[in-house]
Scaffold this motif. Structure first.
Motif, short mmCIF file in Angstrom:
data_model
loop_
_atom_site.label_atom_id
_atom_site.label_comp_id
_atom_site.label_asym_id
_atom_site.label_seq_id
_atom_site.Cartn_x
_atom_site.Cartn_y
_atom_site.Cartn_z
N LYS A 1 4.05 -3.01 2.63
CA LYS A 1 2.76 -2.98 3.27
C LYS A 1 2.92 -2.39 4.66
O LYS A 1 3.70 -2.91 5.47
CB LYS A 1 2.16 -4.39 3.36
N VAL A 2 2.23 -1.30 4.91
CA VAL A 2 2.31 -0.63 6.21
C VAL A 2 1.17 -1.12 7.08
O VAL A 2 0.01 -1.03 6.70
CB VAL A 2 2.23 0.90 6.05
N TYR B 1 1.68 12.26 0.89
CA TYR B 1 0.99 12.29 2.17
C TYR B 1 1.64 13.34 3.08
O TYR B 1 2.83 13.67 2.91
CB TYR B 1 1.03 10.93 2.83
N PRO B 2 0.91 13.85 4.04
CA PRO B 2 1.46 14.89 4.92
C PRO B 2 2.73 14.44 5.64
O PRO B 2 2.88 13.27 5.99
CB PRO B 2 0.32 15.15 5.91
N MET B 3 3.63 15.40 5.85
CA MET B 3 4.88 15.14 6.54
C MET B 3 4.97 16.03 7.77
O MET B 3 4.50 17.17 7.76
CB MET B 3 6.08 15.42 5.61
N SER B 4 5.58 15.51 8.81
CA SER B 4 5.78 16.29 10.03
C SER B 4 7.10 15.87 10.69
O SER B 4 7.73 14.89 10.27
CB SER B 4 4.62 16.07 11.00
N ASP B 5 7.47 16.61 11.72
CA ASP B 5 8.70 16.33 12.47
C ASP B 5 9.89 16.14 11.53
O ASP B 5 10.68 15.20 11.66
CB ASP B 5 8.51 15.08 13.34
N VAL B 6 10.01 17.07 10.60
CA VAL B 6 11.14 17.03 9.66
C VAL B 6 12.37 17.64 10.34
O VAL B 6 12.30 18.74 10.89
CB VAL B 6 10.81 17.81 8.37
N ARG B 7 13.47 16.93 10.28
CA ARG B 7 14.68 17.47 10.90
C ARG B 7 15.91 16.83 10.28
O ARG B 7 15.85 15.75 9.68
CB ARG B 7 14.68 17.23 12.41
N ALA B 8 17.02 17.53 10.42
CA ALA B 8 18.30 17.00 9.93
C ALA B 8 18.78 15.89 10.85
O ALA B 8 18.45 15.86 12.04
CB ALA B 8 19.34 18.12 9.87
N ALA C 1 2.62 10.60 7.14
CA ALA C 1 1.31 10.11 7.60
C ALA C 1 0.63 9.34 6.47
O ALA C 1 -0.22 9.87 5.75
CB ALA C 1 0.45 11.27 8.06
N THR C 2 1.01 8.07 6.30
CA THR C 2 0.38 7.25 5.26
C THR C 2 -1.02 6.86 5.70
O THR C 2 -1.34 6.89 6.90
CB THR C 2 1.21 5.98 5.00
N PRO C 3 -1.90 6.47 4.77
CA PRO C 3 -3.26 6.05 5.15
C PRO C 3 -3.28 4.86 6.12
O PRO C 3 -4.27 4.66 6.83
CB PRO C 3 -3.88 5.66 3.80
N SER C 4 -2.19 4.08 6.15
CA SER C 4 -2.14 2.91 7.03
C SER C 4 -1.39 3.17 8.32
O SER C 4 -1.23 2.26 9.13
CB SER C 4 -1.47 1.74 6.29
N GLY C 5 -0.95 4.40 8.52
CA GLY C 5 -0.26 4.73 9.76
C GLY C 5 1.02 5.51 9.52
O GLY C 5 1.51 5.58 8.39
N PRO C 6 1.56 6.11 10.59
CA PRO C 6 2.78 6.92 10.44
C PRO C 6 4.01 6.06 10.21
O PRO C 6 4.16 4.98 10.77
CB PRO C 6 2.86 7.65 11.78
N VAL C 7 4.90 6.58 9.35
CA VAL C 7 6.16 5.90 9.05
C VAL C 7 7.29 6.91 9.18
O VAL C 7 7.19 8.03 8.67
CB VAL C 7 6.15 5.31 7.63
N ALA C 8 8.33 6.51 9.89
CA ALA C 8 9.53 7.34 9.98
C ALA C 8 10.39 7.07 8.74
O ALA C 8 10.84 5.95 8.52
CB ALA C 8 10.32 7.02 11.23
N VAL C 9 10.57 8.10 7.91
CA VAL C 9 11.34 7.95 6.68
C VAL C 9 12.65 8.72 6.83
O VAL C 9 12.65 9.92 7.11
CB VAL C 9 10.55 8.46 5.46
N ASP D 1 0.81 -1.22 0.00
CA ASP D 1 0.00 0.00 0.00
C ASP D 1 0.84 1.26 0.00
O ASP D 1 0.31 2.37 0.09
CB ASP D 1 -0.95 0.01 1.20
N LEU D 2 2.16 1.11 -0.11
CA LEU D 2 3.03 2.28 -0.15
C LEU D 2 4.20 1.99 -1.08
O LEU D 2 4.91 1.00 -0.91
CB LEU D 2 3.56 2.63 1.24
N MET D 3 4.39 2.86 -2.07
CA MET D 3 5.54 2.72 -2.96
C MET D 3 6.53 3.83 -2.66
O MET D 3 6.17 5.01 -2.59
CB MET D 3 5.11 2.81 -4.43
#
Length: 349
Positions: free
Chosen positions: A343-344, A195-202, A218-226, A129-131
């Motif tokens: 798959k998230v 999808y929306p992004m938050s807590d962006v930092r170096a 904030a993916t539709p299936s839940g938050p992912v730290a990228v 569900d996430l590429m």
């Protein structure tokens, strides 16, 4: 009389068109006869020894020391290519009619297949569900807009770019704005997301300048730290060998940052300037796995783009389930883009 003499000569096999075939049959008979004498066990001992040494290198690559020119890491970077020696040794063993060499060759073949045999087959699926995709775009890229459009056309939901030249950032932003509603650039790396992004930092990887970042997507299936990272380049020098100390230090720092991450779902995208076999990246690879090994399409070599020899661009994950992984078509960069579907399924999603 001349015609009659020619016909007689031809019938006797002297110079007629059947002569090459007769010679080939004779050679094959002599070669086959060579397998029936006892010397088949004494011939090819050097070839057998080379085969066993190759098996030791493949099986024991982790024990090759890095103290001298980082020889261990250099070997591990190109480890799959050692398999090219196998057909060469096979031909030599057959030509020499050496049973000893053929039996010895079984050992490195088994070791190589154990290490890399799974990569020979396309295990890509269509689920997920996430590429995600990542691409080192090359600071000297002559067509940044074209490169941006090419990777966006892949359909990636989340796209990481590395080696962003400051003057080219507006070009990438403009080219990607219609596909991605959210993005952030930190130093020479950037992340674009549908999808929306938050807590962006170096992320500090001990370089003195910014080449790594993290964001919560904030993916539709839940938050992912990228995480997006571009580790320092390595060099092969005659006087110093494989110089990678700065890369190794940055890898350790990146591993520490990932270990401190609170979110269970983590994805690392970037140019790590090292392969999954390279023990110098263990601080990172011990925590994350590569979809390529489990659900990939072949070896997935990404560099150099003109003749890929190593997969130094990586997508590594934990807390999500890999579904497929593949390389994307060549762009104006010296690297190939790579992509993966996951798959998230995070708690509470």
């Amino acid at each position: 009389m001349a015609q009659q003499a020619y016909a007689t000569e031809t019938d006797n096999g002297g110079s007629g068109p059947e002569r090459p075939g007769a010679r080939l049959r004779s050679l094959l008979k002599r070669w086959a006869a060579g397998w029936r004498d006892r010397r088949i066990w004494r011939r090819g001992l050097i070839t057998a020894a080379v085969a066993l040494v190759l098996a030791v290198v493949l099986a024991g690559h982790a024990r090759i020391p890095n103290r001298i020119g980082n020889l261990g890491s250099l070997t591990e970077t190109f480890l799959p290519w050692f398999g090219l020696l196998l057909p060469v040794l096979l031909v030599i063993a057959l030509v020499r009619r050496s049973a000893t060499a053929l039996i010895a060759l079984v050992v490195p073949v088994c070791v190589w297949l154990n290490l890399f045999g799974g990569l020979l087959f396309d295990k890509n699926g269509t689920a997920g569900d996430l590429m995600v995709a990542t691409h080192n775009v090359n600071a000297e890229n002559a067509d940044p807009a074209g490169t941006a459009r090419a990777v966006a056309a892949s359909g990636a939901d989340v796209l990481a770019l590395e080696e962003l030249k400051a003057s080219a950032v507006p070009t990438y932003e403009k080219a990607l704005s219609s596909t991605y509603g959210h993005h952030a650039v930190v130093g020479t790396v950037g992340l674009w997301s549908k999808y929306p992004m938050s807590d962006v930092r170096a992320v500090d990887i001990r370089l003195g300048w910014q080449r790594a970042m993290r964001a919560t997507v904030a993916t539709p299936s839940g938050p992912v730290a990228v995480y997006v990272a571009h580790l320092p380049s390595v060099r092969v020098k005659l006087e110093a060998g494989f110089t990678a100390r700065q890369r190794d230090t940055s890898a350790d720092a990146l591993g520490e940052a990932i270990a401190d991450e609170k979110l269970p779902a983590k994805i690392l995208l970037g140019d790590l300037n090292g392969t999954m076999n390279d023990r110098a990246l263990r601080a990172v690879t011990s925590q994350l796995r590569s979809p390529q090994g489990a659900v990939g399409d072949g070896f997935g070599f990404s560099w150099p783009a003109s003749f890929p020899m190593a997969r130094i661009d990586q997508i590594l994950v934990t807390g999500v389930e890999p579904q497929s992984s593949w390389t994307l078509p060549e762009t104006g960069s010296d690297h190939l883009p790579i992509a993966a579907r996951v798959k998230v399924d995070t708690p509470g999603s």
